[in-house]
Design an enzyme around this catalytic site. Sequence first.
Site, PDB file in Angstrom:
ATOM      1  N   THR A 259      21.699 -34.591   4.767  1.00  0.00           N
ATOM      2  CA  THR A 259      21.241 -32.901   5.096  1.00  0.00           C
ATOM      3  C   THR A 259      20.889 -32.505   6.865  1.00  0.00           C
ATOM      4  O   THR A 259      21.417 -34.021   7.454  1.00  0.00           O
ATOM      5  CB  THR A 259      19.920 -32.472   5.055  1.00  0.00           C
TER       6      THR A 259
ATOM      7  N   GLU B 112      20.116 -30.699  -1.164  1.00  0.00           N
ATOM      8  CA  GLU B 112      19.990 -31.604  -1.904  1.00  0.00           C
ATOM      9  C   GLU B 112      20.207 -30.597  -4.061  1.00  0.00           C
ATOM     10  O   GLU B 112      19.981 -31.896  -4.450  1.00  0.00           O
ATOM     11  CB  GLU B 112      18.079 -31.788  -2.184  1.00  0.00           C
TER      12      GLU B 112
ATOM     13  N   LYS C 196       1.038 -18.741  10.467  1.00  0.00           N
ATOM     14  CA  LYS C 196      -0.306 -18.919   9.041  1.00  0.00           C
ATOM     15  C   LYS C 196      -1.191 -18.037  10.125  1.00  0.00           C
ATOM     16  O   LYS C 196      -2.230 -19.187  11.435  1.00  0.00           O
ATOM     17  CB  LYS C 196      -1.179 -20.624   9.686  1.00  0.00           C
TER      18      LYS C 196
ATOM     19  N   TRP D  34      -1.062 -16.149   5.414  1.00  0.00           N
ATOM     20  CA  TRP D  34       0.627 -15.832   5.796  1.00  0.00           C
ATOM     21  C   TRP D  34       1.468 -15.038   6.330  1.00  0.00           C
ATOM     22  O   TRP D  34       1.355 -13.971   5.714  1.00  0.00           O
ATOM     23  CB  TRP D  34       1.496 -17.000   4.732  1.00  0.00           C
TER      24      TRP D  34
HETATM   25  P1  ADP Z   1      20.592 -28.234   6.193  1.00  0.00           P
HETATM   26  O1  ADP Z   1      21.899 -26.835   6.529  1.00  0.00           O
HETATM   27  O2  ADP Z   1      19.296 -28.255   6.445  1.00  0.00           O
HETATM   28  O3  ADP Z   1      21.312 -28.511   5.573  1.00  0.00           O
HETATM   29  P2  ADP Z   1      20.716 -26.571   3.398  1.00  0.00           P
HETATM   30  O4  ADP Z   1      21.500 -26.098   3.756  1.00  0.00           O
HETATM   31  O5  ADP Z   1      20.601 -27.812   2.056  1.00  0.00           O
HETATM   32  O6  ADP Z   1      20.293 -27.681   4.544  1.00  0.00           O
HETATM   33  O7  ADP Z   1      19.595 -25.243   3.482  1.00  0.00           O
HETATM   34  C1  ADP Z   1      18.830 -24.911   2.407  1.00  0.00           C
HETATM   35  C2  ADP Z   1      17.839 -24.025   2.677  1.00  0.00           C
HETATM   36  O8  ADP Z   1      17.892 -22.939   3.445  1.00  0.00           O
HETATM   37  C3  ADP Z   1      16.522 -23.568   2.116  1.00  0.00           C
HETATM   38  O9  ADP Z   1      15.537 -24.816   1.721  1.00  0.00           O
HETATM   39  C4  ADP Z   1      16.206 -22.884   2.297  1.00  0.00           C
HETATM   40  O10 ADP Z   1      15.237 -22.915   3.818  1.00  0.00           O
HETATM   41  C5  ADP Z   1      16.979 -21.955   3.267  1.00  0.00           C
HETATM   42  N1  ADP Z   1      18.159 -21.494   2.800  1.00  0.00           N
HETATM   43  C6  ADP Z   1      19.585 -20.860   1.737  1.00  0.00           C
HETATM   44  N2  ADP Z   1      19.480 -20.141   1.145  1.00  0.00           N
HETATM   45  C7  ADP Z   1      18.281 -19.323   1.278  1.00  0.00           C
HETATM   46  C8  ADP Z   1      18.955 -17.752   1.868  1.00  0.00           C
HETATM   47  N3  ADP Z   1      19.444 -17.232   0.385  1.00  0.00           N
HETATM   48  N4  ADP Z   1      16.979 -17.080   1.527  1.00  0.00           N
HETATM   49  C9  ADP Z   1      16.432 -17.624   2.435  1.00  0.00           C
HETATM   50  N5  ADP Z   1      17.190 -19.366   2.879  1.00  0.00           N
HETATM   51  C10 ADP Z   1      17.753 -19.791   2.058  1.00  0.00           C
END
Ligand code: ADP
Length: 544
Positions: A189, A334, A441, A446
């Site tokens: 990640t 994940e 917040k 929120w």
């Molecule tokens: P990283 O980019 O940190 O490696 P990920 O690609 O796994 O991590 O990111 C996952 C996160 O991206 C989700 O937990 C969420 O917050 C955000 N995310 C993914 N798809 C969407 C979506 N369609 N709308 C809003 N947030 C999203």
Amino acid sequence: MLSSMMQRPLLISSLLEHAAHWHGDTEIVSRTVESGTDYQVHRYTYADALRRCKQLANAMSRLGVKRGERIGTLAWNGYRHFELYYGVSGMGAVIHTINPRLFPEQIAYIANHAEDQYLCFDLTFAPLVEKLAPSLPGVKGFIAMTDRAHMPAINVPNLLCYEDLLSAESDQLVWPAFDETTPSSLCYTSGTTGNPKGVMYSHRSTLIHTYGVMSPDAFCLSSRDVVLPVVPMFHVNAWGLPYVCAAAGAKMVMPGAALDGASLHRLFEEEGVTMSAGVPTVWMGLLNYVKSNNLKFSTFKETVIGGSACPPAMIESFERDFGVTVVHAWGMSEMSPLGTMCRLKAKHLKLSPTEQFAIKIKQGRAVFGVELKIVDGDGKALPHDGKAFGDLMVRGPWIVDQYFKEERSALRDGWFATGDVATIDADGFMQITDRSKDVIKSGGEWISSIDLENIAVAHPSVMEAGVIGVAHPKWDERPLLIVVKKQGAEISREEMLKFFEGKIAKWWMPDDVVFVDQLPHTATGKLLKTKMREEFKGYKLPTA
Ligand code: ADP
């Protein structure tokens, strides 16, 4: 008592064997990295890919790669990267795709933590690899993903040529059979705070995820599709598409390093692309290009958008101006990554376009294989009324239990906390309000930064917008809107704020607007809110 059924393990090699046998003449087309800005594509079939994957697996064995060992990649979407997906996992080793957009120190950390044995790289990343090599003592060799004629002149220990390795090997191999829970691929990640964490997928989780992604209410892929994954293979396995396309027998079109609007549009048209997938930032570039050049899409029918919230204005533009259906999706590294997709149910088909649109902007319903719930601070499940919002929890066979090399499970009572805050409505449609650390917040209530951003980018003068909470003496935090204007466009603070009137509750109104030239992004194209909060830490709101 035993069942009557065969115990055949779910293995990644079976996907490519299936594609090569039953869709052997279906093409995989890749924009080549070697040709730089010249438009050149490489074209072959699933049958060709299978032969070369076997050569690659034989080459890896000759290099001494053992089961479970990690092979790193720094590469774009292209046929050689596809071969590494299958050749490496197929032989029982682990492909570790690294995001080249991370800082070099993070890449070194990740490659060392994963104990990568070899690092395979596209030519674009030769200078990066040369810089990284001294900090990667465990890497036994660096494999340039090219032929002899294009080998880069870089100074790294044991520089190897991908095509030389393959041409020295036979294309005969019976894929080894092993337990389906054997690790197959590894992704880290991005880790906006702390060190990146590894998620180790298995053959089993990958295969089950493949069935899920392919299904009709998810990506709905078949052998009639031509798929262009814009989402990179270095980020959560391009949302599983290299596996799903093989399972479906769909033609694959891969853009290499050319992700600009003009290159993508040409590839869509010349290869007859029907469906695609990517994060909103890439589509922003493509939409701007096609609009400003008065172009259309002739075969493109549907695109999946996720990774961060897809602004409603983008869904509207794709559908209204280009006849391309947008399917909003949500997931995370994940989760392999697919969690939810937003397709209407039968009962929604008779709703008005406006009512349908209100559903389509949500992140969608759980794909079979993913269980979802929202909980309050005490872990108590919240109602599915589309209003109550809480921490989004997930579980299922393609969801992480324990991060790579961590001692303890990451789960809470058997569920994984996504870090997202969401609502779920009575029909099961989930909507992300925010990441829990980004929610604003204000006076104990929120405010959703995503909602405010979505409204701001619907203004014709706005290119991109981010909203963060800034300290406020009375309300704890109040929203600050940070805007990047479209090139040549003008808009004042007052006009911007007026645009929100009637669209939100009064107390959600941003306290101020700041115009900037660009916003910071993570390596996966999301707004980097930590950096934005840092930059505007002492910002004095006019209301304070
Ligand atoms: P990283 O980019 O940190 O490696 P990920 O690609 O796994 O991590 O990111 C996952 C996160 O991206 C989700 O937990 C969420 O917050 C955000 N995310 C993914 N798809 C969407 C979506 N369609 N709308 C809003 N947030 C999203």
